[in-house]
Motif scaffolding. Structure first.
Motif, PDB file in Angstrom:
ATOM      1  N   ALA A   1     -30.419 -42.124 -59.635  1.00  0.00           N
ATOM      2  CA  ALA A   1     -31.304 -41.195 -58.921  1.00  0.00           C
ATOM      3  C   ALA A   1     -31.482 -41.604 -57.465  1.00  0.00           C
ATOM      4  N   VAL A   2     -31.690 -42.876 -57.214  1.00  0.00           N
ATOM      5  CA  VAL A   2     -31.889 -43.341 -55.836  1.00  0.00           C
ATOM      6  C   VAL A   2     -30.607 -43.155 -55.022  1.00  0.00           C
ATOM      7  N   VAL A   3     -29.482 -43.576 -55.554  1.00  0.00           N
ATOM      8  CA  VAL A   3     -28.212 -43.460 -54.811  1.00  0.00           C
ATOM      9  C   VAL A   3     -27.877 -41.995 -54.538  1.00  0.00           C
ATOM     10  N   THR A   4     -28.011 -41.150 -55.539  1.00  0.00           N
ATOM     11  CA  THR A   4     -27.684 -39.732 -55.356  1.00  0.00           C
ATOM     12  C   THR A   4     -28.622 -39.077 -54.343  1.00  0.00           C
ATOM     13  N   THR A   5     -29.900 -39.376 -54.415  1.00  0.00           N
ATOM     14  CA  THR A   5     -30.867 -38.791 -53.476  1.00  0.00           C
ATOM     15  C   THR A   5     -30.599 -39.254 -52.052  1.00  0.00           C
ATOM     16  N   VAL A   6     -30.401 -40.545 -51.868  1.00  0.00           N
ATOM     17  CA  VAL A   6     -30.136 -41.073 -50.519  1.00  0.00           C
ATOM     18  C   VAL A   6     -28.832 -40.499 -49.972  1.00  0.00           C
ATOM     19  N   LEU A   7     -27.797 -40.456 -50.806  1.00  0.00           N
ATOM     20  CA  LEU A   7     -26.518 -39.899 -50.367  1.00  0.00           C
ATOM     21  C   LEU A   7     -26.678 -38.439 -49.933  1.00  0.00           C
ATOM     22  N   TYR A   8     -27.372 -37.655 -50.743  1.00  0.00           N
ATOM     23  CA  TYR A   8     -27.552 -36.245 -50.407  1.00  0.00           C
ATOM     24  C   TYR A   8     -28.355 -36.078 -49.112  1.00  0.00           C
ATOM     25  N   LEU A   9     -29.422 -36.862 -48.959  1.00  0.00           N
ATOM     26  CA  LEU A   9     -30.225 -36.764 -47.735  1.00  0.00           C
ATOM     27  C   LEU A   9     -29.423 -37.157 -46.502  1.00  0.00           C
ATOM     28  N   VAL A  10     -28.620 -38.191 -46.614  1.00  0.00           N
ATOM     29  CA  VAL A  10     -27.780 -38.599 -45.477  1.00  0.00           C
ATOM     30  C   VAL A  10     -26.795 -37.483 -45.143  1.00  0.00           C
ATOM     31  N   MET A  11     -26.154 -36.922 -46.156  1.00  0.00           N
ATOM     32  CA  MET A  11     -25.209 -35.828 -45.896  1.00  0.00           C
ATOM     33  C   MET A  11     -25.923 -34.616 -45.302  1.00  0.00           C
ATOM     34  N   MET A  12     -27.108 -34.316 -45.794  1.00  0.00           N
ATOM     35  CA  MET A  12     -27.846 -33.146 -45.326  1.00  0.00           C
ATOM     36  C   MET A  12     -28.273 -33.308 -43.860  1.00  0.00           C
ATOM     37  N   PHE A  13     -28.815 -34.485 -43.511  1.00  0.00           N
ATOM     38  CA  PHE A  13     -29.326 -34.657 -42.151  1.00  0.00           C
ATOM     39  C   PHE A  13     -28.238 -34.942 -41.121  1.00  0.00           C
ATOM     40  N   THR A  14     -27.066 -35.338 -41.562  1.00  0.00           N
ATOM     41  CA  THR A  14     -25.974 -35.560 -40.611  1.00  0.00           C
ATOM     42  C   THR A  14     -25.038 -34.360 -40.531  1.00  0.00           C
ATOM     43  N   ASN A  15     -25.329 -33.321 -41.348  1.00  0.00           N
ATOM     44  CA  ASN A  15     -24.465 -32.131 -41.392  1.00  0.00           C
ATOM     45  C   ASN A  15     -23.003 -32.521 -41.583  1.00  0.00           C
ATOM     46  N   TRP A  16     -22.783 -33.430 -42.508  1.00  0.00           N
ATOM     47  CA  TRP A  16     -21.450 -33.983 -42.730  1.00  0.00           C
ATOM     48  C   TRP A  16     -20.478 -32.942 -43.264  1.00  0.00           C
ATOM     49  N   ARG A  17     -20.917 -32.139 -44.191  1.00  0.00           N
ATOM     50  CA  ARG A  17     -20.112 -31.078 -44.790  1.00  0.00           C
ATOM     51  C   ARG A  17     -20.983 -29.849 -44.999  1.00  0.00           C
ATOM     52  N   SER A  18     -20.372 -28.810 -45.526  1.00  0.00           N
ATOM     53  CA  SER A  18     -21.155 -27.612 -45.835  1.00  0.00           C
ATOM     54  C   SER A  18     -22.098 -27.923 -47.000  1.00  0.00           C
ATOM     55  N   THR A  19     -23.098 -27.075 -47.180  1.00  0.00           N
ATOM     56  CA  THR A  19     -24.094 -27.290 -48.238  1.00  0.00           C
ATOM     57  C   THR A  19     -23.441 -27.307 -49.618  1.00  0.00           C
ATOM     58  N   ILE A  20     -22.491 -26.450 -49.849  1.00  0.00           N
ATOM     59  CA  ILE A  20     -21.802 -26.401 -51.148  1.00  0.00           C
ATOM     60  C   ILE A  20     -21.045 -27.707 -51.382  1.00  0.00           C
ATOM     61  N   GLU A  21     -20.339 -28.187 -50.375  1.00  0.00           N
ATOM     62  CA  GLU A  21     -19.598 -29.448 -50.517  1.00  0.00           C
ATOM     63  C   GLU A  21     -20.548 -30.624 -50.754  1.00  0.00           C
ATOM     64  N   GLN A  22     -21.681 -30.601 -50.068  1.00  0.00           N
ATOM     65  CA  GLN A  22     -22.676 -31.658 -50.279  1.00  0.00           C
ATOM     66  C   GLN A  22     -23.164 -31.675 -51.724  1.00  0.00           C
ATOM     67  N   MET A  23     -23.450 -30.510 -52.264  1.00  0.00           N
ATOM     68  CA  MET A  23     -23.912 -30.407 -53.643  1.00  0.00           C
ATOM     69  C   MET A  23     -22.835 -30.879 -54.630  1.00  0.00           C
ATOM     70  N   VAL A  24     -21.591 -30.487 -54.382  1.00  0.00           N
ATOM     71  CA  VAL A  24     -20.499 -30.901 -55.271  1.00  0.00           C
ATOM     72  C   VAL A  24     -20.354 -32.420 -55.248  1.00  0.00           C
ATOM     73  N   ILE A  25     -20.427 -33.009 -54.078  1.00  0.00           N
ATOM     74  CA  ILE A  25     -20.319 -34.470 -53.963  1.00  0.00           C
ATOM     75  C   ILE A  25     -21.494 -35.146 -54.658  1.00  0.00           C
ATOM     76  N   ALA A  26     -22.700 -34.644 -54.433  1.00  0.00           N
ATOM     77  CA  ALA A  26     -23.887 -35.240 -55.060  1.00  0.00           C
ATOM     78  C   ALA A  26     -23.827 -35.130 -56.584  1.00  0.00           C
ATOM     79  N   VAL A  27     -23.404 -33.996 -57.098  1.00  0.00           N
ATOM     80  CA  VAL A  27     -23.292 -33.827 -58.553  1.00  0.00           C
ATOM     81  C   VAL A  27     -22.200 -34.735 -59.106  1.00  0.00           C
TER      82      VAL A  27
END
Length: 139
Positions: free
Chosen positions: A81-107
Motif C-alpha cells: 500500500a505504501v509503495v503503490t501510493t507513493v509511486l502513484y503520487l510521484v507519477m501524478m505530481f510529476t506528470n510522468w505519463r497519462s492518467t491511464i498509464e499511471q493507473m495501469v502502472i500502479a495496478v
C-alpha cells in the motif's frame, strides 16, 4: 541519595535495552536472508512459494499453529500500500505519463509487488514472533 539512583537509572536505561535491540536486528537480518529465526542457518523456503515445514538445520517447526502466517499478510499489505501510493503520487505530481498509464502502472505494481514480497513478509513475521515470544534454542 534516592534522586541520584533515579537519575542513574534514567541515564542508564537505554543501555539495558541494547541486548534486546541487538537481538531484534539479528532476527531482522535472518528474516531478510530468509533463514531460520532460531539458528540462522536453515532456509525457510524450498521454492518460490513453498515453505519448508521444519528447519533443515535445527529441525524447529516454522508454523507454530494453524493460521500462524496470517500476520505476514499485514506486513505484505502495508508495504504494498505504501509503495503503490507513493509511486502513484510521484507519477501524478510529476506528470510522468497519462492518467491511464499511471493507473495501469500502479495496478501492476499492486498486483506484482505482493508476490515478490511474499517470502520476506513471512520471514519477517517469523522473526517478529521469535523476538516477541521466543522459543528455546535460539543461537
Amino acid at each position: 541519595m534516592a534522586s541520584e539512583n533515579n537519575y542513574n537509572r534514567i541515564l542508564l536505561a537505554p543501555l539495558t535495552t541494547l541486548p534486546r535491540m541487538s537481538r531484534y536486528w539479528k532476527l531482522v537480518g535472518r528474516a531478510l536472508r530468509l533463514k531460520c529465526p532460531l539458528c540462522g542457518q536453515g532456509s525457510l523456503f524450498k521454492g518460490w512459494f513453498s515453505m519448508n515445514q521444519n528447519c533443515p538445520n535445527c529441525g524447529v517447526k516454522f508454523e507454530r499453529e494453524p493460521g500462524f502466517f496470517l500476520g505476514s499478510i499485514y506486513i505484505n499489505y502495508g508495504i504494498t500500500a505504501v509503495v503503490t501510493t507513493v509511486l502513484y503520487l510521484v507519477m501524478m505530481f510529476t506528470n510522468w505519463r497519462s492518467t491511464i498509464e499511471q493507473m495501469v502502472i500502479a495496478v501492476a505494481v499492486a498486483i506484482i509487488l505482493p508476490m515478490l514480497l511474499h517470502r520476506h513478509a513471512r520471514a519477517l513475521w517469523a522473526g517478529f514472533d521469535q523476538w516477541h515470544d521466543p522459543r528455546d534454542g535460539e543461537v
